[in-house]
Motif scaffolding. Structure first.
Motif, PDB file in Angstrom:
ATOM      1  N   LEU A  73       0.824  -1.203   0.000  1.00 42.29           N
ATOM      2  CA  LEU A  73       0.000   0.000   0.000  1.00 42.29           C
ATOM      3  C   LEU A  73       0.862   1.259   0.000  1.00 42.29           C
ATOM      4  CD1 LEU A  73      -2.717  -1.046   2.603  1.00 42.29           C
ATOM      5  CD2 LEU A  73      -2.998  -0.841   0.132  1.00 42.29           C
ATOM      6  N   GLY A  74       2.148   1.076  -0.285  1.00 42.50           N
ATOM      7  CA  GLY A  74       3.085   2.185  -0.255  1.00 42.50           C
ATOM      8  C   GLY A  74       2.746   3.299  -1.216  1.00 42.50           C
ATOM      9  N   ASP A  75       2.008   2.993  -2.272  1.00 47.44           N
ATOM     10  CA  ASP A  75       1.651   4.020  -3.255  1.00 47.44           C
ATOM     11  C   ASP A  75       0.239   4.544  -3.028  1.00 47.44           C
ATOM     12  OD1 ASP A  75       0.212   1.830  -3.910  1.00 47.44           O
ATOM     13  OD2 ASP A  75       0.803   1.758  -6.024  1.00 47.44           O
ATOM     14  N   GLY A  76      -0.321   4.232  -1.868  1.00 41.93           N
ATOM     15  CA  GLY A  76      -1.668   4.707  -1.568  1.00 41.93           C
ATOM     16  C   GLY A  76      -2.766   3.770  -2.003  1.00 41.93           C
ATOM     17  N   GLY A  77      -2.443   2.663  -2.639  1.00 43.20           N
ATOM     18  CA  GLY A  77      -3.452   1.695  -3.031  1.00 43.20           C
ATOM     19  C   GLY A  77      -3.590   1.476  -4.524  1.00 43.20           C
ATOM     20  N   ALA A  78      -2.803   2.180  -5.348  1.00 46.39           N
ATOM     21  CA  ALA A  78      -2.916   2.025  -6.805  1.00 46.39           C
ATOM     22  C   ALA A  78      -2.571   0.599  -7.241  1.00 46.39           C
ATOM     23  CB  ALA A  78      -2.010   3.032  -7.512  1.00 46.39           C
ATOM     24  N   ASP A  79      -1.536   0.022  -6.664  1.00 49.28           N
ATOM     25  CA  ASP A  79      -1.158  -1.355  -7.013  1.00 49.28           C
ATOM     26  C   ASP A  79      -2.247  -2.336  -6.619  1.00 49.28           C
ATOM     27  OD1 ASP A  79       1.228  -0.508  -8.032  1.00 49.28           O
ATOM     28  OD2 ASP A  79       2.449  -1.148  -6.331  1.00 49.28           O
ATOM     29  N   LEU A  80      -2.907  -2.058  -5.492  1.00 46.72           N
ATOM     30  CA  LEU A  80      -3.976  -2.945  -5.031  1.00 46.72           C
ATOM     31  C   LEU A  80      -5.160  -2.900  -5.991  1.00 46.72           C
ATOM     32  CD1 LEU A  80      -4.458  -4.829  -2.635  1.00 46.72           C
ATOM     33  CD2 LEU A  80      -5.555  -2.934  -1.437  1.00 46.72           C
ATOM     34  N   THR A  81      -5.513  -1.717  -6.451  1.00 46.99           N
ATOM     35  CA  THR A  81      -6.602  -1.577  -7.424  1.00 46.99           C
ATOM     36  C   THR A  81      -6.295  -2.377  -8.684  1.00 46.99           C
ATOM     37  OG1 THR A  81      -7.122   0.647  -6.617  1.00 46.99           O
ATOM     38  CG2 THR A  81      -7.916   0.066  -8.820  1.00 46.99           C
ATOM     39  N   ALA A  98     -11.642 -12.175  -4.842  1.00 49.99           N
ATOM     40  CA  ALA A  98     -10.535 -12.148  -3.895  1.00 49.99           C
ATOM     41  C   ALA A  98     -11.027 -11.845  -2.491  1.00 49.99           C
ATOM     42  CB  ALA A  98      -9.490 -11.108  -4.314  1.00 49.99           C
ATOM     43  N   VAL A  99     -10.227 -12.255  -1.551  1.00 54.11           N
ATOM     44  CA  VAL A  99     -10.386 -11.852  -0.153  1.00 54.11           C
ATOM     45  C   VAL A  99      -9.121 -11.087   0.202  1.00 54.11           C
ATOM     46  CG1 VAL A  99     -10.547 -12.616   2.242  1.00 54.11           C
ATOM     47  CG2 VAL A  99     -11.805 -13.840   0.450  1.00 54.11           C
ATOM     48  N   VAL A 100      -9.287  -9.855   0.658  1.00 54.69           N
ATOM     49  CA  VAL A 100      -8.117  -9.063   1.014  1.00 54.69           C
ATOM     50  C   VAL A 100      -7.998  -9.016   2.537  1.00 54.69           C
ATOM     51  CG1 VAL A 100      -9.442  -6.909   0.816  1.00 54.69           C
ATOM     52  CG2 VAL A 100      -6.947  -6.824   0.831  1.00 54.69           C
ATOM     53  N   VAL A 101      -6.818  -9.394   3.014  1.00 54.15           N
ATOM     54  CA  VAL A 101      -6.525  -9.408   4.449  1.00 54.15           C
ATOM     55  C   VAL A 101      -5.510  -8.296   4.735  1.00 54.15           C
ATOM     56  CG1 VAL A 101      -5.651 -10.751   6.397  1.00 54.15           C
ATOM     57  CG2 VAL A 101      -6.896 -11.905   4.548  1.00 54.15           C
ATOM     58  N   PRO A 102      -5.918  -7.230   5.410  1.00 50.50           N
ATOM     59  CA  PRO A 102      -4.947  -6.193   5.771  1.00 50.50           C
ATOM     60  C   PRO A 102      -3.944  -6.758   6.778  1.00 50.50           C
ATOM     61  CG  PRO A 102      -7.217  -5.390   5.937  1.00 50.50           C
ATOM     62  CD  PRO A 102      -7.281  -6.868   5.813  1.00 50.50           C
ATOM     63  N   LEU A 103      -2.664  -6.591   6.520  1.00 53.56           N
ATOM     64  CA  LEU A 103      -1.629  -7.162   7.374  1.00 53.56           C
ATOM     65  C   LEU A 103      -1.374  -6.222   8.560  1.00 53.56           C
ATOM     66  CD1 LEU A 103       0.078  -9.733   7.449  1.00 53.56           C
ATOM     67  CD2 LEU A 103       1.927  -8.460   6.368  1.00 53.56           C
ATOM     68  N   VAL A 104      -2.388  -6.104   9.413  1.00 51.99           N
ATOM     69  CA  VAL A 104      -2.302  -5.290  10.617  1.00 51.99           C
ATOM     70  C   VAL A 104      -2.958  -6.067  11.752  1.00 51.99           C
ATOM     71  CG1 VAL A 104      -2.226  -3.037   9.488  1.00 51.99           C
ATOM     72  CG2 VAL A 104      -4.438  -4.085   9.972  1.00 51.99           C
ATOM     73  N   THR A 105      -2.519  -5.805  12.976  1.00 54.71           N
ATOM     74  CA  THR A 105      -3.034  -6.555  14.114  1.00 54.71           C
ATOM     75  C   THR A 105      -4.334  -5.997  14.667  1.00 54.71           C
ATOM     76  OG1 THR A 105      -1.649  -5.216  15.579  1.00 54.71           O
ATOM     77  CG2 THR A 105      -0.740  -7.318  14.831  1.00 54.71           C
ATOM     78  N   ARG A 110      -6.011   4.373   8.306  1.00 59.49           N
ATOM     79  CA  ARG A 110      -5.382   4.724   7.025  1.00 59.49           C
ATOM     80  C   ARG A 110      -5.289   3.506   6.115  1.00 59.49           C
ATOM     81  NH1 ARG A 110      -0.524   4.053   5.107  1.00 59.49           N
ATOM     82  NH2 ARG A 110       0.356   3.452   7.114  1.00 59.49           N
ATOM     83  N   VAL A 111      -4.895   2.375   6.659  1.00 59.71           N
ATOM     84  CA  VAL A 111      -4.766   1.146   5.866  1.00 59.71           C
ATOM     85  C   VAL A 111      -6.130   0.679   5.370  1.00 59.71           C
ATOM     86  CG1 VAL A 111      -4.188  -1.315   5.995  1.00 59.71           C
ATOM     87  CG2 VAL A 111      -2.622   0.390   6.939  1.00 59.71           C
ATOM     88  N   LEU A 112      -7.103   0.638   6.265  1.00 61.41           N
ATOM     89  CA  LEU A 112      -8.430   0.158   5.880  1.00 61.41           C
ATOM     90  C   LEU A 112      -9.087   1.075   4.858  1.00 61.41           C
ATOM     91  CD1 LEU A 112      -9.732  -1.070   9.359  1.00 61.41           C
ATOM     92  CD2 LEU A 112      -8.663  -2.396   7.526  1.00 61.41           C
TER      93      LEU A 112
END
Length: 284
Positions: A73-81, A98-105, A110-112
Motif C-alpha cells: 500500500l506504499g503508493d496509496g493503493g494504486a497497485d492494489l486496485t 478475492a479476499v483481502v486481508v490487511p496485514l495489521v493486528t 489509514r490502511v483500511l
C-alpha cells in the motif's frame, strides 16, 4: 494385589475421533479448496519487504492450494486496485474474486481506507476481512517475543515460583487512537498469561507510550517492558526503539513473521466464507 492367576481386565482403548479438530488449534483452511476459490490478497502497509514476504512464504508453505498475492500500500493503493482488476478478469463473475486481508493486528484507519478505496475503484467482487487481532494466538506470540528478550517468564506452569524480570507491560500499537483502543482485549489476554498489569498505548496517537508508563508507575510498577503489537511494516523501528528508551523500558521485538501471524491470515481468509461450501452464494 491380584493373588489369582487370572489377568486383570484390560482398560478400553480410547480411539482417536474422526471429527476434525476444533478450537484455536484447528486447521483454519480445508486441505482442498474449490478450483474457483478467491485469491488471498495480503495488503501490506508501506513496502512489502522481508517481513511481509516471510509471512506470505509461511502461508504458502502450509497452504499451497491458495492463490496468494502480496501487495504493498506504499503508493496509496494504486497497485492494489490494479491487482483486484487483474484477479477479477481471471475468475468467474458469479463469486468473489478475492479476499483481502490487511496485514495489521488491529484497527488502522489509514490502511483500511486505502483498501476500501482500491476495492471501490476496481469494481471487483472483493471481500475485506477485519484485522488479524485480537486473538489468543497473537497474545501468545507477544509473550514469546517478551520471553525471547528476557522480559517475561517463558514457562506459564511456574508462575508462582519464578520471579518476573519486570512488573508492568506496555502493548504498543500503530494506527492511532483507534488502534490503542482495539488493543485492550489483547492487553487483557497477555495480562492473564503473565499475571502482570498490561496496558495498551499508541506509537502514533493517545494514550502515548509515556501516558501508559505513568499509569503503570502510579500502581507501583516501575520495572517496565514494551512489546510492539505490530507486524513490522506499519511503523518505523526507530520510533519503537525511541519510545521504549524515552521511558527507560526494555523492548521486545515486533511480531514479525511469527507463525501466529501467518495462521491468523488463514483464519481471517477462511472465516470469510464459513466453510467454503458454496461460493456461488457469496457474490456481493
Amino acid at each position: 494385589m491380584n493373588e489369582g492367576h487370572e489377568e486383570p481386565p484390560k482398560l478400553p482403548i480410547r480411539e482417536r475421533s474422526s471429527r476434525p479438530g476444533t478450537g484455536r488449534h484447528r486447521r483454519p483452511l480445508p486441505a482442498n479448496l474449490p478450483p474457483d476459490a478467491p485469491a488471498l490478497v495480503l495488503a501490506v502497509p508501506g513496502k512489502a519487504e522481508e517481513v511481509a514476504a516471510e509471512v506470505a512464504a509461511i502461508v504458502r508453505l502450509d497452504n499451497p492450494q491458495i492463490d496468494l498475492r502480496l501487495v504493498s500500500l506504499g503508493d496509496g493503493g494504486a497497485d492494489l486496485t490494479q491487482e483486484f482488476t487483474g484477479i477479477a478478469a481471471e475468475r468467474p463473475t458469479a463469486g468473489p474474486a478475492a479476499v483481502v486481508v490487511p496485514l495489521v493486528t488491529g484497527p488502522h484507519p489509514r490502511v483500511l481506507r486505502a483498501v476500501r478505496d482500491a476495492v471501490r475503484q476496481s469494481e471487483a467482487a472483493v471481500k475485506i476481512t477485519g484485522p488479524l487481532g485480537p486473538h489468543p494466538l497473537l497474545a501468545e506470540a507477544l509473550h514469546v517475543r517478551l520471553s525471547e528478550a528476557g522480559l517475561a517468564r517463558a514457562d506459564r506452569m511456574r508462575l508462582f515460583n519464578v520471579t518476573s524480570p519486570v512488573d508492568g507491560i506496555i502493548v504498543a500499537t500503530a494506527g492511532g487512537d483507534e488502534a490503542a483502543r482495539g488493543a485492550d482485549a489483547t492487553a487483557v489476554l497477555l495480562a492473564a498469561r503473565l499475571t502482570l498489569p498490561v496496558v495498551p498505548a499508541a506509537l502514533d496517537g493517545v494514550p502515548t507510550v509515556r501516558d501508559a508508563a505513568e499509569r503503570l508507575r502510579k500502581i507501583g510498577a516501575n520495572r517496565l517492558a514494551m512489546v510492539p503489537y505490530v507486524i513490522g511494516p506499519e511503523t518505523d523501528q526507530e520510533r519503537i526503539t525511541a519510545a521504549a528508551e524515552a521511558i527507560g523500558a526494555g523492548c521486545a521485538a515486533a511480531l514479525g513473521a511469527h507463525e501466529a501471524v501467518a495462521r491468523m491470515v488463514c483464519v481471517r481468509y477462511g472465516a470469510t466464507f464459513g466453510g467454503f461450501e458454496d461460493f456461488d452464494d457469496l457474490a456481493e
